[in-house]
Motif scaffolding. Structure first.
Motif, PDB file in Angstrom:
ATOM      1  N   VAL A  87       0.719  -1.186  -0.194  1.00  0.00           N
ATOM      2  CA  VAL A  87       0.001  -0.026   0.011  1.00  0.00           C
ATOM      3  C   VAL A  87       0.614   1.292   0.142  1.00  0.00           C
ATOM      4  CG1 VAL A  87      -2.126   1.144   1.753  1.00  0.00           C
ATOM      5  CG2 VAL A  87      -2.084  -1.091   0.671  1.00  0.00           C
ATOM      6  N   ILE A  88       0.739   1.946  -0.752  1.00  0.00           N
ATOM      7  CA  ILE A  88       0.978   3.159  -0.819  1.00  0.00           C
ATOM      8  C   ILE A  88       0.170   4.422  -0.702  1.00  0.00           C
ATOM      9  CG2 ILE A  88       2.795   5.267  -2.458  1.00  0.00           C
ATOM     10  CD1 ILE A  88       2.984   2.098  -4.012  1.00  0.00           C
ATOM     11  N   ALA A 103       3.984  -4.392   3.456  1.00  0.00           N
ATOM     12  CA  ALA A 103       4.644  -3.039   3.039  1.00  0.00           C
ATOM     13  C   ALA A 103       3.772  -2.262   3.279  1.00  0.00           C
ATOM     14  CB  ALA A 103       6.026  -3.274   2.209  1.00  0.00           C
ATOM     15  N   ILE A 104       4.659  -0.762   3.622  1.00  0.00           N
ATOM     16  CA  ILE A 104       3.512   0.140   3.091  1.00  0.00           C
ATOM     17  C   ILE A 104       4.361   0.975   3.311  1.00  0.00           C
ATOM     18  CG2 ILE A 104       2.221   2.086   4.657  1.00  0.00           C
ATOM     19  CD1 ILE A 104       1.638  -0.009   6.755  1.00  0.00           C
ATOM     20  N   VAL A 105       4.494   1.504   2.024  1.00  0.00           N
ATOM     21  CA  VAL A 105       5.313   2.821   1.859  1.00  0.00           C
ATOM     22  C   VAL A 105       4.951   4.516   2.027  1.00  0.00           C
ATOM     23  CG1 VAL A 105       6.210   3.650  -0.510  1.00  0.00           C
ATOM     24  CG2 VAL A 105       6.967   1.685  -0.281  1.00  0.00           C
ATOM     25  N   LEU A 106       5.305   5.730   2.480  1.00  0.00           N
ATOM     26  CA  LEU A 106       4.705   6.832   2.457  1.00  0.00           C
ATOM     27  C   LEU A 106       5.354   7.640   1.587  1.00  0.00           C
ATOM     28  CD1 LEU A 106       3.536   6.279   6.865  1.00  0.00           C
ATOM     29  CD2 LEU A 106       2.078   5.987   4.080  1.00  0.00           C
ATOM     30  N   THR A 107       5.128   8.295   1.203  1.00  0.00           N
ATOM     31  CA  THR A 107       6.255   9.421  -0.034  1.00  0.00           C
ATOM     32  C   THR A 107       6.905  11.036   1.144  1.00  0.00           C
ATOM     33  OG1 THR A 107       4.425  10.527  -0.725  1.00  0.00           O
ATOM     34  CG2 THR A 107       5.421   8.515  -2.368  1.00  0.00           C
ATOM     35  N   HIS A 108       6.003  10.711   1.410  1.00  0.00           N
ATOM     36  CA  HIS A 108       5.811  12.355   2.668  1.00  0.00           C
ATOM     37  C   HIS A 108       4.961  12.539   3.369  1.00  0.00           C
ATOM     38  CE1 HIS A 108       3.006  13.665  -0.270  1.00  0.00           C
ATOM     39  NE2 HIS A 108       3.000  14.669   0.949  1.00  0.00           N
ATOM     40  N   GLU A 109       5.440  13.090   4.051  1.00  0.00           N
ATOM     41  CA  GLU A 109       4.899  13.234   5.570  1.00  0.00           C
ATOM     42  C   GLU A 109       3.208  14.196   5.848  1.00  0.00           C
ATOM     43  OE1 GLU A 109       6.427  17.049   7.866  1.00  0.00           O
ATOM     44  OE2 GLU A 109       8.462  15.815   6.342  1.00  0.00           O
ATOM     45  N   HIS A 110       3.394  14.505   5.006  1.00  0.00           N
ATOM     46  CA  HIS A 110       1.744  15.409   4.615  1.00  0.00           C
ATOM     47  C   HIS A 110       0.497  14.644   4.762  1.00  0.00           C
ATOM     48  CE1 HIS A 110       3.434  19.131   2.162  1.00  0.00           C
ATOM     49  NE2 HIS A 110       3.686  18.988   3.521  1.00  0.00           N
ATOM     50  N   THR A 115       4.024  -5.156   9.974  1.00  0.00           N
ATOM     51  CA  THR A 115       4.239  -4.462   8.431  1.00  0.00           C
ATOM     52  C   THR A 115       5.244  -3.263   8.160  1.00  0.00           C
ATOM     53  OG1 THR A 115       2.371  -5.201   7.775  1.00  0.00           O
ATOM     54  CG2 THR A 115       3.198  -3.867   6.230  1.00  0.00           C
ATOM     55  N   PRO A 116       6.199  -3.381   7.797  1.00  0.00           N
ATOM     56  CA  PRO A 116       7.354  -2.826   7.722  1.00  0.00           C
ATOM     57  C   PRO A 116       7.139  -1.398   6.731  1.00  0.00           C
ATOM     58  CG  PRO A 116       8.224  -3.887   6.424  1.00  0.00           C
ATOM     59  CD  PRO A 116       7.061  -4.422   6.716  1.00  0.00           C
ATOM     60  N   ILE A 117       7.428   0.127   7.520  1.00  0.00           N
ATOM     61  CA  ILE A 117       6.613   1.192   6.642  1.00  0.00           C
ATOM     62  C   ILE A 117       7.953   1.794   6.173  1.00  0.00           C
ATOM     63  CG2 ILE A 117       5.395   3.103   7.094  1.00  0.00           C
ATOM     64  CD1 ILE A 117       4.179   2.187   9.676  1.00  0.00           C
ATOM     65  N   TYR A 118       8.057   2.368   4.928  1.00  0.00           N
ATOM     66  CA  TYR A 118       8.849   2.467   4.226  1.00  0.00           C
ATOM     67  C   TYR A 118       9.033   4.052   4.129  1.00  0.00           C
ATOM     68  CZ  TYR A 118      10.605  -2.176   3.389  1.00  0.00           C
ATOM     69  OH  TYR A 118      11.473  -2.901   4.275  1.00  0.00           O
ATOM     70  N   ALA A 119       9.508   5.400   4.153  1.00  0.00           N
ATOM     71  CA  ALA A 119       9.400   6.823   3.835  1.00  0.00           C
ATOM     72  C   ALA A 119      10.423   7.328   3.915  1.00  0.00           C
ATOM     73  CB  ALA A 119       8.158   6.701   5.099  1.00  0.00           C
ATOM     74  N   PRO A 120       9.990   8.487   3.829  1.00  0.00           N
ATOM     75  CA  PRO A 120      11.656   9.870   4.214  1.00  0.00           C
ATOM     76  C   PRO A 120      11.705   9.951   5.784  1.00  0.00           C
ATOM     77  CG  PRO A 120      10.203  10.741   2.976  1.00  0.00           C
ATOM     78  CD  PRO A 120       9.403   9.054   3.200  1.00  0.00           C
ATOM     79  N   ALA A 121      12.787  10.644   5.721  1.00  0.00           N
ATOM     80  CA  ALA A 121      13.122  11.622   7.692  1.00  0.00           C
ATOM     81  C   ALA A 121      11.840  11.988   7.932  1.00  0.00           C
ATOM     82  CB  ALA A 121      14.136  11.612   7.429  1.00  0.00           C
ATOM     83  N   VAL A 163      11.576  -6.617  -0.511  1.00  0.00           N
ATOM     84  CA  VAL A 163      10.590  -6.808   0.639  1.00  0.00           C
ATOM     85  C   VAL A 163       9.151  -7.951  -0.540  1.00  0.00           C
ATOM     86  CG1 VAL A 163       8.621  -4.667   0.605  1.00  0.00           C
ATOM     87  CG2 VAL A 163       9.102  -6.303   2.647  1.00  0.00           C
ATOM     88  N   GLY A 164       9.485  -8.873   0.872  1.00  0.00           N
ATOM     89  CA  GLY A 164       8.113  -9.786  -0.007  1.00  0.00           C
ATOM     90  C   GLY A 164       8.887  -9.660  -1.949  1.00  0.00           C
TER      91      GLY A 164
END
Length: 212
Positions: free
Chosen positions: A21-22, A39-46, A65-71, A93-94
């Motif tokens: 999921v993105i 896996a979950i991807v978050l492109t930014h903090e908004h 579930t791992p979450i991948y995102a910028p700092a 991942v998978g």
């Protein structure tokens, strides 16, 4: 691999029995049937790209579930274990290989703070830039999820972005800020841009899926 578009910026990808999921954010209705989530991807903090409510629901269905995102997301989402990714990183991942591009959110106004943003290329097929016009240099993009409307988006720049990426196929996302008329108009502009490189534009409504 199959991509399903949900409201605004949220995408679901399914491949060989696994789900990614993105950007499930504040304009997106709750996602269900996520027991195969890897896996979950978050492109930014908004918040239109992630909310605690969405993360809590998904992690309840698929604990760990791992979450991948910028700092920037790691700083904003301190209650969650965020795996920080940067442009140039590759994560597997998978059944999903994720390559990250960009680094900066498109400028809304000089008075607003800088925000980290990563675009993500999934399995060398689907590219989603988050809130940016980051072009994945050296990549022949099969399918592009192209932003249609935002406070930072000028349609001429969005057209230039699609022309620069030259995908085989594109569909619109990041569109809940647009009226039906505005969405249709912007889609037509990006359809033209996709066709200049020999590609096609697909009109996906929330809940519609596309086999890649």
């Amino acid at each position: 691999m199959r991509v399903t578009k949900f409201e605004h910026a949220a995408l679901r990808l399914d491949h060989l029995g696994q789900t990614l999921v993105i950007d499930p954010g504040s304009f997106t209705t709750p996602l269900d049937d996520l027991h195969d989530l890897v896996a979950i991807v978050l492109t930014h903090e908004h918040p239109d790209h992630w909310t605690p409510g969405h993360l809590d629901r998904m992690l309840r269905d698929a604990p760990g579930t791992p979450i991948y995102a910028p700092a920037g997301v790691a700083a904003a989402a301190g209650d969650y274990d965020i795996n920080i990714v940067r442009p140039g990183d590759t994560v597997t991942v998978g059944e999903f290989t994720l390559r990250f591009f960009g680094g900066d959110h498109a400028v809304i106004h000089s008075s607003l703070p800088h925000v980290d943003n990563v675009g993500v290329l999934v399995n060398e097929q689907l590219y989603y830039p988050g809130d940016s016009y980051a072009v994945p240099e050296g990549v022949e993009v099969d399918t592009l999820a192209a932003p249609l409307g935002a406070p930072w988006l000028k349609i001429g720049e969005a057209i230039d972005f699609v022309l620069a990426v030259a995908p085989k196929r594109a569909f619109g996302t990041h569109d809940m800020t647009l009226s039906t008329i505005g969405r249709t108009m912007h889609q037509q502009r990006l359809q033209w841009a996709a066709e200049q490189g020999g590609g096609a534009f697909v009109d996906l409504q929330p809940g519609d899926a596309l086999d890649l």
